[in-house]
Design a protein around this motif. Structure first.
Motif, PDB file in Angstrom:
ATOM      1  N   VAL A  31      33.778  83.711  42.831  1.00 30.69           N
ATOM      2  CA  VAL A  31      32.966  84.882  43.136  1.00 30.69           C
ATOM      3  C   VAL A  31      31.654  84.380  43.725  1.00 30.69           C
ATOM      4  O   VAL A  31      30.982  83.530  43.139  1.00 30.69           O
ATOM      5  CB  VAL A  31      32.671  85.715  41.871  1.00 30.69           C
ATOM      6  N   MET A  32      31.348  84.873  44.924  1.00 28.27           N
ATOM      7  CA  MET A  32      30.101  84.475  45.557  1.00 28.27           C
ATOM      8  C   MET A  32      29.146  85.644  45.545  1.00 28.27           C
ATOM      9  O   MET A  32      29.510  86.785  45.834  1.00 28.27           O
ATOM     10  CB  MET A  32      30.341  84.017  46.986  1.00 28.27           C
ATOM     11  N   LYS A  33      27.936  85.368  45.205  1.00 27.41           N
ATOM     12  CA  LYS A  33      26.925  86.423  45.188  1.00 27.41           C
ATOM     13  C   LYS A  33      25.575  85.781  45.486  1.00 27.41           C
ATOM     14  O   LYS A  33      25.268  84.714  44.947  1.00 27.41           O
ATOM     15  CB  LYS A  33      26.917  87.103  43.817  1.00 27.41           C
ATOM     16  N   GLY A  34      24.813  86.416  46.339  1.00 21.67           N
ATOM     17  CA  GLY A  34      23.484  85.901  46.647  1.00 21.67           C
ATOM     18  C   GLY A  34      23.494  84.457  47.105  1.00 21.67           C
ATOM     19  O   GLY A  34      22.589  83.683  46.792  1.00 21.67           O
ATOM     20  N   GLY A  35      24.536  84.092  47.815  1.00 21.87           N
ATOM     21  CA  GLY A  35      24.566  82.746  48.381  1.00 21.87           C
ATOM     22  C   GLY A  35      24.901  81.662  47.374  1.00 21.87           C
ATOM     23  O   GLY A  35      24.627  80.486  47.606  1.00 21.87           O
ATOM     24  N   LYS A  36      25.503  82.075  46.261  1.00 21.96           N
ATOM     25  CA  LYS A  36      25.891  81.101  45.222  1.00 21.96           C
ATOM     26  C   LYS A  36      27.264  81.457  44.715  1.00 21.96           C
ATOM     27  O   LYS A  36      27.640  82.629  44.708  1.00 21.96           O
ATOM     28  CB  LYS A  36      24.937  81.215  44.037  1.00 21.96           C
ATOM     29  N   ILE A  37      27.976  80.459  44.221  1.00 19.13           N
ATOM     30  CA  ILE A  37      29.206  80.771  43.508  1.00 19.13           C
ATOM     31  C   ILE A  37      28.812  81.052  42.068  1.00 19.13           C
ATOM     32  O   ILE A  37      28.263  80.187  41.378  1.00 19.13           O
ATOM     33  CB  ILE A  37      30.213  79.621  43.628  1.00 19.13           C
ATOM     34  N   VAL A  38      29.052  82.281  41.644  1.00 16.91           N
ATOM     35  CA  VAL A  38      28.552  82.687  40.328  1.00 16.91           C
ATOM     36  C   VAL A  38      29.654  82.722  39.274  1.00 16.91           C
ATOM     37  O   VAL A  38      29.368  82.884  38.087  1.00 16.91           O
ATOM     38  CB  VAL A  38      27.849  84.071  40.389  1.00 16.91           C
ATOM     39  N   ASP A  39      30.912  82.596  39.711  1.00 14.50           N
ATOM     40  CA  ASP A  39      31.989  82.578  38.726  1.00 14.50           C
ATOM     41  C   ASP A  39      33.231  81.996  39.373  1.00 14.50           C
ATOM     42  O   ASP A  39      33.372  82.002  40.606  1.00 14.50           O
ATOM     43  CB  ASP A  39      32.289  83.994  38.225  1.00 14.50           C
ATOM     44  N   GLU A  40      34.139  81.516  38.548  1.00 15.31           N
ATOM     45  CA  GLU A  40      35.440  81.138  39.070  1.00 15.31           C
ATOM     46  C   GLU A  40      36.501  81.368  38.015  1.00 15.31           C
ATOM     47  O   GLU A  40      36.215  81.388  36.819  1.00 15.31           O
ATOM     48  CB  GLU A  40      35.444  79.694  39.545  1.00 15.31           C
ATOM     49  N   ILE A  76      37.874  92.244  39.804  1.00 15.78           N
ATOM     50  CA  ILE A  76      37.008  92.685  40.907  1.00 15.78           C
ATOM     51  C   ILE A  76      37.570  93.943  41.553  1.00 15.78           C
ATOM     52  O   ILE A  76      36.855  94.905  41.826  1.00 15.78           O
ATOM     53  CB  ILE A  76      36.855  91.564  41.956  1.00 15.78           C
ATOM     54  N   GLU A  77      38.883  93.923  41.742  1.00 21.61           N
ATOM     55  CA  GLU A  77      39.553  95.075  42.335  1.00 21.61           C
ATOM     56  C   GLU A  77      39.254  96.345  41.527  1.00 21.61           C
ATOM     57  O   GLU A  77      39.020  97.418  42.076  1.00 21.61           O
ATOM     58  CB  GLU A  77      41.060  94.781  42.363  1.00 21.61           C
ATOM     59  N   ARG A  78      39.251  96.196  40.208  1.00 21.56           N
ATOM     60  CA  ARG A  78      39.042  97.338  39.318  1.00 21.56           C
ATOM     61  C   ARG A  78      37.571  97.701  39.184  1.00 21.56           C
ATOM     62  O   ARG A  78      37.180  98.848  39.265  1.00 21.56           O
ATOM     63  CB  ARG A  78      39.591  96.989  37.931  1.00 21.56           C
ATOM     64  N   GLU A  79      36.726  96.701  39.014  1.00 18.49           N
ATOM     65  CA  GLU A  79      35.347  96.989  38.596  1.00 18.49           C
ATOM     66  C   GLU A  79      34.279  96.679  39.630  1.00 18.49           C
ATOM     67  O   GLU A  79      33.122  96.999  39.419  1.00 18.49           O
ATOM     68  CB  GLU A  79      34.992  96.132  37.364  1.00 18.49           C
ATOM     69  N   GLY A 129      45.782  72.910  48.133  1.00 17.44           N
ATOM     70  CA  GLY A 129      45.260  73.980  47.298  1.00 17.44           C
ATOM     71  C   GLY A 129      44.992  75.266  48.070  1.00 17.44           C
ATOM     72  O   GLY A 129      44.789  75.249  49.282  1.00 17.44           O
ATOM     73  N   VAL A 130      45.051  76.366  47.363  1.00 19.30           N
ATOM     74  CA  VAL A 130      44.677  77.652  47.951  1.00 19.30           C
ATOM     75  C   VAL A 130      43.549  78.235  47.114  1.00 19.30           C
ATOM     76  O   VAL A 130      43.737  78.568  45.943  1.00 19.30           O
ATOM     77  CB  VAL A 130      45.876  78.630  47.957  1.00 19.30           C
ATOM     78  N   HIS A 131      42.378  78.283  47.711  1.00 17.27           N
ATOM     79  CA  HIS A 131      41.244  78.854  47.002  1.00 17.27           C
ATOM     80  C   HIS A 131      40.815  80.154  47.676  1.00 17.27           C
ATOM     81  O   HIS A 131      40.966  80.312  48.880  1.00 17.27           O
ATOM     82  CB  HIS A 131      40.069  77.871  46.993  1.00 17.27           C
ATOM     83  N   VAL A 132      40.299  81.035  46.862  1.00 17.65           N
ATOM     84  CA  VAL A 132      39.894  82.341  47.384  1.00 17.65           C
ATOM     85  C   VAL A 132      38.417  82.548  47.068  1.00 17.65           C
ATOM     86  O   VAL A 132      37.958  82.194  45.980  1.00 17.65           O
ATOM     87  CB  VAL A 132      40.753  83.455  46.741  1.00 17.65           C
ATOM     88  N   ILE A 133      37.709  83.065  48.036  1.00 22.75           N
ATOM     89  CA  ILE A 133      36.321  83.447  47.775  1.00 22.75           C
ATOM     90  C   ILE A 133      36.201  84.953  47.950  1.00 22.75           C
ATOM     91  O   ILE A 133      36.615  85.501  48.979  1.00 22.75           O
ATOM     92  CB  ILE A 133      35.343  82.743  48.735  1.00 22.75           C
ATOM     93  N   MET A 134      35.687  85.599  46.929  1.00 23.01           N
ATOM     94  CA  MET A 134      35.424  87.031  47.028  1.00 23.01           C
ATOM     95  C   MET A 134      33.934  87.223  46.785  1.00 23.01           C
ATOM     96  O   MET A 134      33.280  86.365  46.197  1.00 23.01           O
ATOM     97  CB  MET A 134      36.255  87.799  46.001  1.00 23.01           C
ATOM     98  N   GLY A 135      33.419  88.312  47.226  1.00 25.90           N
ATOM     99  CA  GLY A 135      31.995  88.547  47.006  1.00 25.90           C
ATOM    100  C   GLY A 135      31.538  89.727  47.828  1.00 25.90           C
ATOM    101  O   GLY A 135      32.151  90.070  48.834  1.00 25.90           O
ATOM    102  N   SER A 155      29.756  94.348  39.586  1.00 30.19           N
ATOM    103  CA  SER A 155      28.576  94.664  38.777  1.00 30.19           C
ATOM    104  C   SER A 155      28.403  93.712  37.592  1.00 30.19           C
ATOM    105  O   SER A 155      27.280  93.421  37.182  1.00 30.19           O
ATOM    106  CB  SER A 155      28.649  96.113  38.295  1.00 30.19           C
ATOM    107  N   ARG A 156      29.507  93.194  37.082  1.00 30.06           N
ATOM    108  CA  ARG A 156      29.372  92.340  35.896  1.00 30.06           C
ATOM    109  C   ARG A 156      28.597  91.045  36.184  1.00 30.06           C
ATOM    110  O   ARG A 156      28.182  90.340  35.272  1.00 30.06           O
ATOM    111  CB  ARG A 156      30.725  92.016  35.293  1.00 30.06           C
ATOM    112  N   TRP A 157      28.443  90.716  37.485  1.00 31.68           N
ATOM    113  CA  TRP A 157      27.687  89.499  37.812  1.00 31.68           C
ATOM    114  C   TRP A 157      26.220  89.797  38.098  1.00 31.68           C
ATOM    115  O   TRP A 157      25.592  89.221  38.978  1.00 31.68           O
ATOM    116  CB  TRP A 157      28.328  88.762  38.974  1.00 31.68           C
ATOM    117  N   GLY A 158      25.724  90.774  37.392  1.00 27.90           N
ATOM    118  CA  GLY A 158      24.295  91.038  37.511  1.00 27.90           C
ATOM    119  C   GLY A 158      23.999  92.140  38.502  1.00 27.90           C
ATOM    120  O   GLY A 158      24.887  92.636  39.196  1.00 27.90           O
ATOM    121  N   GLY A 159      22.745  92.517  38.526  1.00 28.90           N
ATOM    122  CA  GLY A 159      22.291  93.664  39.323  1.00 28.90           C
ATOM    123  C   GLY A 159      22.497  93.434  40.804  1.00 28.90           C
ATOM    124  O   GLY A 159      22.874  92.349  41.224  1.00 28.90           O
ATOM    125  N   GLU A 160      22.266  94.465  41.559  1.00 23.56           N
ATOM    126  CA  GLU A 160      22.372  94.397  43.017  1.00 23.56           C
ATOM    127  C   GLU A 160      21.675  93.154  43.561  1.00 23.56           C
ATOM    128  O   GLU A 160      20.548  92.852  43.173  1.00 23.56           O
ATOM    129  CB  GLU A 160      21.712  95.639  43.636  1.00 23.56           C
TER     130      GLU A 160
END
Ligand SMILES: Nc1ncnc2c1ncn2[C@@H]1O[C@H](COP(=O)(O)OP(=O)(O)OP(=O)(O)O)[C@@H](O)[C@H]1O
Ligand SMILES: [Mg+2]
Lengths: 253, 460
Positions: free
Chosen positions: A218-227, A236-239, A30-36, A242-247
């Protein structure tokens, strides 16, 4: 190879909590990607999987090919077939890169069927040239005085030569010029096509043009918040994030 | 005949060897007579003896209180006659030198090869071509007889006089063995000349005396290796090396010292370098209980240069005190010193150096760098640089660093599959590389192996 990360909590040595319950499963090939966003804990995850002494696993489980990865030292993990391309390269002055790679290969692949040092060197030169990595750099100390891009290529070269089952690539695409990005992406693509698995940490969409990921996290605040699939990377490239909650959602400081 | 390799043997082959136990005029005179030396040499010996007796044991720096001079055999005549071929050596000696790779080195890359065993040179050989060019390579004992005028000119005259220090005087009194290497004007010896020193005695002093002369425009490289088996209980090695580098000449001396860890290694090495000449010292120190080693380069002619490269590994209980003495005695002279040392356990590698720029020596530069790596928490290091500069335009610099192996380096290498010990070994090898790359590859590989093994064992 399968990697199964379950509810992983990790803090820095100074006590700061960084990963707050990370779970995912990476199947064979498998090839998995983590962005964040910066500071979300991507490198911490990568380093923890590789066995860095800088982090403390508070709780959680990691299974690599059925074994409890967290009970192994970094060298044992490497011998099981795990490889980390570091975001920040470490210099080992005075140890020629080509010697280090050969000796690492030797400790990893002992026994018969191993190529001779001469064949290995030939293969190393050929592989370096596919990365447009100058031959003379193989004579230099490991990462000694390498530029940002050269350091990334050194990591990818090591990966290609050591043939791990799973490569965690922490921002190998950062700091590469356009041509370098292409050769590195091609190399990773071939690596994956040969049946190896990859966990790719990246900030940019470009690399994913070459290598189709199975899953994007998608990793944010030390959690995977979306996949999702590659469309998530496009969003993510476009936006941005921000859609995963505040700073700094989920951060404790 | 015992067929064991002497270096891992327990007992020496001492039966049948004669020893001189005490040091006095009578002993010195009889040694000189025995060797059939000319009168001037006996006089030199007796004068040296008086200097030795008048000087106290140095008390600065290193603790020499464990050195028991009274227990030493000052001269040990081996039970082997000089041989013309390595294959004529007794089996145990032959086995030892085979294990050290000496016959192979002679075949592959040496212009001359010699062996000193106990107090005598038992083998030496030089390529015929060099003899035809007028190169002299023979034991000092033989040279005193065959080339007395030449030797008299250089032996403990202006390079290392008997008054240089107590152990130089001791050598002057009781010296035996060592090499005389003379390279005439313009002759460039392309392959190295090597002499191997072996001590196989529970407590002896080895006092070889070597003189190397490179006349104007000549060049030569001299390698010496030393070892003693582990059963050796004590002992002293107080050799002298005097080097004369002519105008535009070049001399490189490489020493790979691996005495057993109970020998006091107090050596004297000094070179006088004439106009545009170049002296290179490469010192790799592994063994001995105590080493005091301060090769000196006297830059006597305009534009003369010196390079000193040191690497030392001080393991448990060892004190390796090394440094460079540079004297800028002429204008436009330059020196470069690089020392890399490793201290492990209670081992202590110390740098003690001196740079002096004489009045009138304008336009000189000296750069000294010493880096120390500490392997365990208890190990320690120190640097003691002294500078005496009498010309304001001199460019004299001294840099010293001391550190430990970085965690992140260990982790990086371990993530490549190296065990912690292997990783340490690699890092240490890399640390020494700027110096070990100056050593012939054959020996550098061996040297690295020994150090890596030393670093690996007992670090945890
Ligand atoms: N050894 C450490 N000690 C204390 N805090 C640390 C340590 N390592 C990382 N951190 C902190 O943990 C957080 C996550 O860092 P990490 O390097 O994992 O982020 P990242 O997602 O890789 O960021 P980037 O995209 O910038 O590479 C950051 O706030 C960082 O400052
Ligand atoms: Mg990161």
């Amino acid at each position: 190879m399968t990697l199964n990360v379950e509810d992983l909590y990790v803090s820095a040595k100074n006590g700061k909590d960084i990963l707050n319950g990370v779970s995912f499963t990476l199947p064979d090939g498998g090839v998995h990607v983590i962005m964040g966003p910066n500071g979300s804990g991507k490198s911490t995850l990568a380093l923890t999987l590789a066995g860095s002494p800088d982090f403390v696993v508070k709780s959680g489980k990691v299974e690599f090919d059925g074994v409890d990865l967290l009970s192994l030292g970094p060298d044992q993990r490497a011998k099981k077939g795990l490889f980390l391309a570091f975001q920040k390269q470490v210099e080992i002055p005075g140890v020629p890169l080509k010697d280090m790679i050969w000796e690492a290969y030797r400790v990893r692949w002992s026994g018969s069927g191993r190529p001779s040092i001469i064949d290995f060197r030939k293969n190393l030169s050929a592989t370096a040239s596919t990365l447009s990595f100058p031959e003379t750099f193989l004579e230099r100390g490991v990462n000694e005085g390498f530029s940002g891009g050269e350091g990334k290529k050194s990591e990818v070269l090591q990966m290609l030569m050591l043939k791990p089952k799973l490569a965690i690539l922490d921002e190998v695409d950062s700091g590469l010029d356009v041509d370098s990005l292409r050769v590195v992406a091609d190399a990773i693509k071939r690596f994956v096509e040969d049946g190896h698995s990859a966990l790719i940490i990246t900030h940019h969409f470009d690399l994913l043009n070459y290598i189709e990921p199975d899953v994007v996290y998608v990793m944010k605040g030390g959690k995977i918040v979306d996949e999702g699939d590659i469309t998530l990377a496009r969003i993510i490239e476009r936006e941005g994030y921000s859609r995963w909650g505040g700073e700094q959602a989920g951060r404790d400081d | 005949m015992k067929e064991k390799d002497i270096l891992d043997g327990e007992a020496s082959r001492l039966e049948g060897m004669t020893e001189l136990k005490h040091l006095n005029e009578e002993v010195v005179t009889s040694l000189s007579r025995e060797k059939g030396e000319p009168d001037w040499m006996l006089k030199k010996r007796l004068y040296s003896l008086s200097v030795f007796e008048s000087k106290p044991i140095p008390t600065w720096g290193v603790d020499l209180s464990g050195l028991k001079l009274d227990d030493l055999a000052y001269y040990v005549k081996p039970d082997v006659e000089k041989v013309d071929s390595l294959s004529d050596l007794p089996a145990d000696l032959k086995k030892t030198f085979d294990a050290l790779g000496i016959p192979e080195a002679e075949r592959n890359f040496l212009a001359g090869n010699g062996i000193m065993y106990q107090s005598e040179v038992i083998y030496e050989r030089m390529k015929d071509r060099l003899a035809k060019q007028g190169v002299i390579f023979m034991s000092m004992d033989e040279a005193v007889k065959k080339h007395p005028d030449l030797v008299q000119k250089y032996f403990m005259t202006r390079c290392v006089p008997p008054t240089y220090h107590k152990f130089a005087a001791l050598n002057g009194a009781i010296w035996s063995g060592g090499t005389f290497l003379y390279v005439p004007k313009g002759v460039k010896v392309s392959m190295p000349v090597q002499v191997y020193y072996l001590v196989d005695h529970p407590s002896m002093g080895q006092f070889e005396h070597t003189v190397i002369v490179a006349e104007d425009d000549a060049s030569v490289e001299y390698i010496e290796g030393c070892s003693a088996p582990m059963y050796v209980k004590g002992g002293l090695h107080a050799g002298i090396m005097e080097i004369f580098v002519g105008k535009r000449a070049r001399v490189r001396v490489t020493t790979i010292q691996n005495w057993s860890k109970n020998i006091y290694n107090l050596v004297t090495k000094r070179a006088i370098v004439e106009e545009e000449g170049k002296m290179e010292w490469v010192e790799a120190s592994l063994g001995s209980k105590v080493t005091m080693l301060y090769p000196a380069s006297v830059l006597a002619g305009r534009g003369a240069r010196a390079e000193h490269f040191y690497v030392s590994m001080a393991g448990d209980g060892q004190v390796l005190d090394t440094g460079a003495k540079i004297v800028h005695a002429a204008p436009d002279t330059s020196a470069y010193v690089l020392s890399r040392s490793i201290s492990k356990g209670s081992g202590r590698a110390i740098y003690r150096g001196q740079v002096r720029v004489n009045p009138g020596a304008t336009g000189c530069s000296s750069s000294v760098k010493c880096d120390s790596l500490l392997i365990s928490d208890e190990s320690s290091t120190a640097t003691f640089p002294t500078e005496e500069v009498y010309e304001p335009d001199a460019d004299v610099s001294h840099e010293a660093t001391a550190g430990r192996i970085a965690e992140e380096q260990l982790f990086y290498l371990m993530s490549r599959g190296f065990s912690e010990e292997e990783a340490r070994g690699l890092i240490v090898r890399g640390f020494m590389e700027p110096v070990t790359k100056k050593i012939p590859l054959e020996y550098a590989v061996e040297f690295n192996k020994i150090v890596e093994a030393e670093v690996k064992n007992g670090v945890a």
